[in-house]
Enzyme design. Structure first.
Site, mmCIF file in Angstrom:
data_model
loop_
_atom_site.group_PDB
_atom_site.id
_atom_site.type_symbol
_atom_site.label_atom_id
_atom_site.label_comp_id
_atom_site.label_asym_id
_atom_site.label_seq_id
_atom_site.Cartn_x
_atom_site.Cartn_y
_atom_site.Cartn_z
ATOM 1 N N LYS A 1 15.454 -20.760 22.196
ATOM 2 C CA LYS A 1 16.195 -19.546 21.846
ATOM 3 C C LYS A 1 17.289 -19.320 22.888
ATOM 4 O O LYS A 1 17.181 -19.793 24.022
ATOM 5 C CB LYS A 1 15.250 -18.342 21.868
ATOM 6 C CG LYS A 1 14.082 -18.444 20.894
ATOM 7 C CD LYS A 1 14.446 -17.913 19.543
ATOM 8 C CE LYS A 1 13.232 -17.867 18.623
ATOM 9 N NZ LYS A 1 13.592 -17.802 17.209
ATOM 10 N N ARG B 1 0.821 -1.215 0.000
ATOM 11 C CA ARG B 1 0.000 0.000 0.000
ATOM 12 C C ARG B 1 0.852 1.262 0.000
ATOM 13 O O ARG B 1 0.354 2.345 -0.264
ATOM 14 C CB ARG B 1 -0.954 -0.003 1.179
ATOM 15 C CG ARG B 1 -0.260 -0.117 2.457
ATOM 16 C CD ARG B 1 -1.117 -0.139 3.642
ATOM 17 N NE ARG B 1 -0.159 -0.342 4.722
ATOM 18 C CZ ARG B 1 -0.434 -0.692 5.920
ATOM 19 N NH1 ARG B 1 -1.663 -0.883 6.254
ATOM 20 N NH2 ARG B 1 0.499 -0.839 6.811
ATOM 21 N N LYS C 1 23.823 -22.265 17.616
ATOM 22 C CA LYS C 1 22.789 -22.466 16.593
ATOM 23 C C LYS C 1 23.063 -23.808 15.931
ATOM 24 O O LYS C 1 24.137 -24.015 15.351
ATOM 25 C CB LYS C 1 22.873 -21.342 15.565
ATOM 26 C CG LYS C 1 22.182 -21.633 14.258
ATOM 27 C CD LYS C 1 20.906 -20.860 14.123
ATOM 28 C CE LYS C 1 20.192 -21.189 12.816
ATOM 29 N NZ LYS C 1 18.765 -21.247 12.940
ATOM 30 N N GLU D 1 18.803 -22.497 18.869
ATOM 31 C CA GLU D 1 19.193 -21.182 18.338
ATOM 32 C C GLU D 1 19.916 -20.398 19.416
ATOM 33 O O GLU D 1 19.555 -20.475 20.596
ATOM 34 C CB GLU D 1 17.957 -20.410 17.897
ATOM 35 C CG GLU D 1 17.248 -21.047 16.733
ATOM 36 C CD GLU D 1 16.095 -20.196 16.250
ATOM 37 O OE1 GLU D 1 16.337 -19.274 15.482
ATOM 38 O OE2 GLU D 1 14.969 -20.452 16.690
ATOM 39 N N LYS E 1 15.503 -26.824 2.831
ATOM 40 C CA LYS E 1 16.924 -26.968 3.164
ATOM 41 C C LYS E 1 17.472 -28.242 2.517
ATOM 42 O O LYS E 1 16.812 -29.279 2.534
ATOM 43 C CB LYS E 1 17.112 -27.035 4.688
ATOM 44 C CG LYS E 1 16.814 -25.703 5.380
ATOM 45 C CD LYS E 1 17.021 -25.841 6.894
ATOM 46 C CE LYS E 1 16.501 -24.628 7.633
ATOM 47 N NZ LYS E 1 17.514 -23.649 7.961
ATOM 48 N N HIS F 1 9.961 -23.372 5.481
ATOM 49 C CA HIS F 1 11.269 -23.209 4.833
ATOM 50 C C HIS F 1 12.244 -24.329 5.197
ATOM 51 O O HIS F 1 13.211 -24.561 4.481
ATOM 52 C CB HIS F 1 11.866 -21.824 5.121
ATOM 53 C CG HIS F 1 12.459 -21.671 6.478
ATOM 54 N ND1 HIS F 1 11.721 -21.343 7.581
ATOM 55 C CD2 HIS F 1 13.724 -21.802 6.920
ATOM 56 C CE1 HIS F 1 12.527 -21.287 8.634
ATOM 57 N NE2 HIS F 1 13.752 -21.555 8.265
ATOM 58 N N LYS G 1 3.886 -19.743 7.103
ATOM 59 C CA LYS G 1 3.416 -19.872 8.468
ATOM 60 C C LYS G 1 3.400 -18.489 9.134
ATOM 61 O O LYS G 1 4.142 -17.622 8.661
ATOM 62 C CB LYS G 1 4.278 -20.852 9.249
ATOM 63 C CG LYS G 1 5.684 -20.332 9.585
ATOM 64 C CD LYS G 1 6.420 -21.290 10.449
ATOM 65 C CE LYS G 1 6.496 -20.872 11.874
ATOM 66 N NZ LYS G 1 7.460 -19.851 12.225
ATOM 67 N N ASP H 1 5.828 -21.836 17.420
ATOM 68 C CA ASP H 1 6.758 -21.244 16.453
ATOM 69 C C ASP H 1 7.622 -22.305 15.762
ATOM 70 O O ASP H 1 7.935 -22.169 14.584
ATOM 71 C CB ASP H 1 7.669 -20.242 17.191
ATOM 72 C CG ASP H 1 8.550 -19.444 16.236
ATOM 73 O OD1 ASP H 1 8.013 -18.941 15.228
ATOM 74 O OD2 ASP H 1 9.763 -19.322 16.503
ATOM 75 N N HIS I 1 8.164 -26.821 11.829
ATOM 76 C CA HIS I 1 9.462 -27.356 11.398
ATOM 77 C C HIS I 1 9.781 -28.711 12.054
ATOM 78 O O HIS I 1 10.214 -29.643 11.396
ATOM 79 C CB HIS I 1 10.596 -26.384 11.737
ATOM 80 C CG HIS I 1 10.361 -24.985 11.255
ATOM 81 N ND1 HIS I 1 9.830 -24.711 10.025
ATOM 82 C CD2 HIS I 1 10.588 -23.778 11.844
ATOM 83 C CE1 HIS I 1 9.746 -23.395 9.869
ATOM 84 N NE2 HIS I 1 10.191 -22.810 10.959
HETATM 85 C C1 BG6 Z 1 11.161 -19.498 11.891
HETATM 86 C C2 BG6 Z 1 10.816 -19.117 13.302
HETATM 87 O O1 BG6 Z 1 10.105 -20.195 11.292
HETATM 88 O O2 BG6 Z 1 12.323 -20.319 11.901
HETATM 89 C C3 BG6 Z 1 11.967 -18.389 13.945
HETATM 90 O O3 BG6 Z 1 9.662 -18.287 13.288
HETATM 91 C C4 BG6 Z 1 13.226 -19.210 13.860
HETATM 92 O O4 BG6 Z 1 11.680 -18.080 15.307
HETATM 93 C C5 BG6 Z 1 13.464 -19.682 12.434
HETATM 94 O O5 BG6 Z 1 14.300 -18.405 14.295
HETATM 95 C C6 BG6 Z 1 14.600 -20.677 12.389
HETATM 96 O O6 BG6 Z 1 14.944 -20.947 11.067
HETATM 97 P P1 BG6 Z 1 16.423 -21.369 10.683
HETATM 98 O O7 BG6 Z 1 16.351 -21.660 9.220
HETATM 99 O O8 BG6 Z 1 17.295 -20.180 11.007
HETATM 100 O O9 BG6 Z 1 16.770 -22.547 11.522
#
Ligand code: BG6
Length: 509
Positions: free
Chosen positions: A359, A62, A364, A238, A204, A200, A170, A258, A263
């Site tokens: 988190k 917009r 990670k 993470e 991968k 996503h 999502k 989340d 995932h």
């Molecule tokens: C997202 C979550 O779907 O995936 C995030 O909403 C998370 O909170 C992320 O950090 C993690 O994705 P990746 O690819 O970095 O492991």
């Protein structure tokens, strides 16, 4: 000269599935998702020669922007977020097919102008009649957009050779009920086959390799069942907290919704599914669905005994979760979740699956570990065996993508001393080409109409049915209590109790 030469993924993809021309319409084009993921993915696809040269990209939002301003913004975003550096000549050429159109997603009348613009651009660039709508917006807009696209005559393909597809991200609802409603709204404009739901993780490389690894080799598959597997662990850890103004979204969501609902349960279904009849969208998703439907919703007593929820406290120079921007000072939202679950089918009955995610943890890392049963009789039990490992197969999704099998071997020398050794496959060393970003693969699949890596609605609902049982016990019974953990640790120590064996601990990356 070998009959079949090994080729890079790009060659295989390009030769297997040529992308048809189309117009990609990105709703929410001025937002973060487009800047960070969609625009860089489109650029990299074009740079690898995987997009049809007549593809047109139309950004819709917009805010006022000219085409030139939008192109400048996208050049900046691609320069910052693309995995391959921006090539000026390539971008200048590609940018000639990027446009911007102001549209308020909730105003039906504006869709007619949008339609005219799309038609005009498609004609100008010979992009044909196919359309891919990417809804990079919040889910509350999906319903109105789907209805408005339908009313403007944009949701049906105008010819049998062309397609109309919609890509959504999502969160697919916050529970079974809202997911169901959201889907009904999308179905007001599109058929299920036109809807491509992105997770996503499925884009991968290592996650896709799970299918190849399991079903293109005959040596592992016979072992993946209750006769040989002691337990399976899936970790998505993470080290980041609430950076990038994630606080308000995350505080309404929590780790279970989340990460686990989507995932992690997708990873679980890929590692646990049976062999599909064909490697195609419906058979693969049918098998994943069976796994998700084999997860029995838990009662509050089971939830108290089989789940842990945690929230990070303060650390040196790091705020506690409750001090993060946009987070309630008395927030009860979990930033860590761990669970023990069982898959009630013949293959997996009695094998515990352990899932954990959080988190602000030490590192990670996302990985799956399959721990095999001990040999039935321990012939090497009394011989300096204290360092013996357990046979395990570790699938690293990130970082150092690869697969490792750990087994015992004899240490050279006169004594029968055993040590665990690793049989290791690493993506970086085995293949020269860099892995494409998940979004590249998924966007190309959406354009070529390959649905295997997208989630079907029945999968979404089956996952919510299971997750809702945990969420509702947490909310109503308050059990187990929310526990604290230190930043940069491996999470609350209570999570170890889920393993039901004081000598066992979670596998670290
Ligand atoms: C997202 C979550 O779907 O995936 C995030 O909403 C998370 O909170 C992320 O950090 C993690 O994705 P990746 O690819 O970095 O492991």
């Amino acid at each position: 000269m070998p009959l079949v030469e090994l080729r890079g993924l790009d060659d295989v993809v390009a030769q297997g599935r040529p992308a048809p021309p189309c117009i990609v319409v990105v709703f929410g084009a001025t937002g973060d998702l487009n800047a960070r993921k969609i625009a860089p993915a489109l650029y990299n696809l074009a740079a690898s020669g995987l997009l049809n040269p007549n593809t047109v990209v139309l950004g819709v939002a917009r805010r006022d922007r000219t085409d030139e301003q939008f192109r400048d913004e996208m050049r900046g975003a691609i320069g910052e977020f693309s995995r391959s550096p921006l090539d000026r000549d390539l971008w200048n050429e590609f940018a000639q097919r990027w446009y911007y159109h102001v549209t308020h997603a909730d105003r039906p009348l504006e869709y007619l102008a949008l339609r005219h613009r799309m038609d005009e651009l498609s004609r100008r660039h010979h992009a044909g009649a196919s359309r891919l709508f990417y809804l990079a917006m919040t889910p509350d807009t999906f319903g109105p957009i789907a209805r408005n696209l339908r009313e403007a005559g944009l949701s049906e393909s105008p010819s049998p050779e062309s397609f109309v597809r919609v890509v959504v991200e999502k969160p697919f609802g916050r529970d079974l009920l809202t997911a169901h409603t959201l889907n009904e709204e999308l179905l007001q404009g599109f058929h299920e086959k036109q809807i491509f739901r992105i997770d996503h993780y499925l884009g991968k490389e290592t996650v896709q390799n799970l299918l190849v690894f399991r079903f293109a080799n005959s040596i592992f598959e016979p072992l993946l069942n209750r006769h040989y597997v002691e337990r399976v662990e899936i970790s998505t850890l993470e080290s980041t907290g609430m950076e990038g103004r994630r606080g308000p979204y995350y505080d309404r969501t929590g780790a279970l919704r989340d990460m686990v609902q989507n995932h992690m349960l997708q990873l679980l279904s890929l590692i646990a599914m049976d062999v599909p009849t064909r490697m195609a969208g419906e058979p693969v998703r049918d098998e994943k669905l069976k796994v998700l439907r084999s997860l029995q919703p838990m009662n509050p007593h089971e939830v108290a005994a089989s789940t842990i929820r945690g929230q990070y406290g303060p650390g040196p120079d790091m705020p506690a979760y409750r001090q993060e921007e946009g987070v309630a000072r008395d927030s009860q939202t979990e930033t860590y979740a761990a669970l023990r679950l069982s898959i009630d089918n013949w293959r997996w009955a009695g094998v515990p699956f352990f899932l954990r995610t959080g988190k602000r943890l030490a590192q990670k890392a996302s990985y799956i570990t399959i721990v095999f049963r001990q040999e039935p009789i321990r012939l090497f039990y009394n011989m300096d065996c204290d360092l013996r490992g357990t046979n395990r197969l570790s699938i690293r999704i990130t970082p150092n993508e690869g697969i490792t099998l750990v087994c015992d071997a004899k240490v050279p020398g006169p004594r029968m001393l055993l040590r665990p050794v690793k049989l290791d496959f690493g993506y970086q060393t085995a293949f020269e080409s860099a892995s494409p970003e998940a979004y590249e693969h998924l966007l190309l699949d959406a354009i070529t109409g390959e649905p295997t890596l997208f989630i079907r609605n029945d999968e979404v609902e089956a996952a919510w049915r299971f997750v809702d049982s945990i969420r509702s016990a947490w909310d109503t019974a308050g059990q187990p209590p929310l526990v604290g953990y230190s930043p940069l640790s491996w999470g609350p120590h209570q999570a170890r109790s889920l393993l039901l064996d004081p000598y066992k601990d979670w596998q670290t990356p």
